[in-house]
Design a protein around this motif. Structure first.
Motif: not given
Length: 371
Positions: A39-55, A233-243
């Motif tokens: 769960x500690x690894x999950x916290x670190x991973x979730x924080x990293x993924x949250x930052x990655x989604x923003x970027x 629409x295709x270009x705008x939503x393409x990013x969602x498949x990544x996260x």
């Protein structure tokens, strides 16, 4: 062997070593340290993924700006609004996504309005509101329900271990909910944005972009605008498949951390519902975005296939003999476009990602409990 729920009688008199009586083991099924570690690894991973989604969202917006020749029009910032009533109305308009309406047909104006609503500050306020409602719901359930049947007691040995089980559980919940709610908020905004564009009778795209499409298809602006919309629409939503699958990675870790292989962890129907709720929030967000994209595609085809004598398309269609061929070719290209968000549902990344947490050891344990 110490009892599973053994606790020092007097913690003040307990020696420092007695706080760490919990054995550290990943294979004997008698230790809660694997749960804390995972769960500690999950916290670190979730924080990293949250930052990655923003970027990823920021990168996607910049790439769209360049590809669709959009300018850097500065939007009105709240600090520049002197009137208090105007400030209140400004904040209300940015936070109320579902009430977003516009009569402006200029795409750049709509695009910059979307980017304003997608700012991190407004997203955080919307997320905190939903988070507060969720936590309040959980508290009410615990107040009026049987505590033992809602959240089973944790197997532990030592006060130190018990304290950290609770702290890590709270931290992983906050990190995981932040990731889910941020993705859901962005997808919600994007879904409404796409429907807003689809319902516009006509969209004024940048001149340079329109010229490129007119030369490519040999069609007038009032027709190629629909192909531009589909490509956007295709270009705008393409990013969602990544996260879109990011929350399922964390869900996989959360489920597997409570496995009997590590310790005598129990699971209740209440906890099963929480697992399913987490999965469904992400899934429904992705389905909502796809539904908005498919609605836009349907509207585009409807307008291209119109037979109304008052339609500009109808008038243009019969000026030359080859016009019908060009129009049919464009219509067929749009109708047969099945990339990204327009893929068949069974081939969509969100469906494949949904299987991830339930294909694990923890998923097997969850299924066994349900059966």
């Amino acid at each position: 062997m110490p009892d599973y729920f053994e606790k020092p009688v007097n913690s003040k008199e307990a020696s420092f070593s007695s706080l760490f009586v919990e054995p550290f083991s990943f294979t004997n099924g008698i230790s809660s340290w694997p749960l804390l570690t995972i769960r500690l690894l999950t916290i670190l991973l979730a924080s990293f993924l949250l930052y990655r989604v923003y970027k990823l969202i920021k990168i996607n917006q910049e790439e769209i700006r360049e590809e669709f020749t959009l300018s850097r029009i500065a939007t009105v910032h709240k600090n520049h609004i002197e009137n208090k009533a105007a400030k209140k109305e400004y904040w209300k308009s940015q936070l109320s996504i579902d009430n977003w309406r516009t009569d402006d047909s200029n795409f750049e104006a709509i695009w910059h309005d979307y980017r304003e609503k997608a700012k991190l500050g407004f997203s955080i306020v919307r997320i905190l509101f939903i988070f507060f409602l969720f936590i309040s719901f959980i508290i009410l359930i615990q107040m009026f329900g049987d505590q033992a049947n809602l959240i089973p007691p944790a197997p532990f040995r030592g006060e130190f271990n018990l304290d950290w089980i609770g702290r890590i559980a709270f931290a992983v919940t906050v990190a995981y909910l932040a990731l889910i709610l941020y993705i859901a908020d962005h997808v919600h905004l994007s879904s409404h944005f796409i429907k807003l564009l689809a319902n516009q009778p006509a969209i004024i795209w940048p001149v340079e972009l329109t010229k490129i499409y007119k030369n490519k298809y040999g069609l007038p602006e009032n027709i190629v605008q629909y192909k531009i919309l589909l490509d956007f629409i295709h270009r705008h939503t393409a990013i969602h498949n990544k996260f879109i699958f990011y929350p399922f990675i964390c869900l996989f870790l959360i489920i597997i951390s409570r496995n009997h292989y590590f310790d005598n962890w129990l699971i209740t129907p209440y906890m099963v519902l929480i697992y399913l709720f987490f999965a469904l929030v992400t899934l429904m967000s992705a389905l909502r975005l796809r539904a908005a994209a498919m609605y836009a595609k349907k509207e585009i085809l409807k307008r291209l296939n119109t037979n109304s004598a008052q339609s500009p398309i109808y008038e243009w269609r019969y000026r030359k003999n080859d016009n019908i061929v060009k129009l049919k070719s464009l219509t067929a290209e749009i109708e047969n476009f099945k990339e990204g968000i327009f893929k068949p549902l069974l081939h969509h990344p969100m469906i494949l990602s949904l299987l991830m947490p339930f294909s694990s050891v923890g998923g097997v344990y969850l299924i066994e409990y349900l059966l």
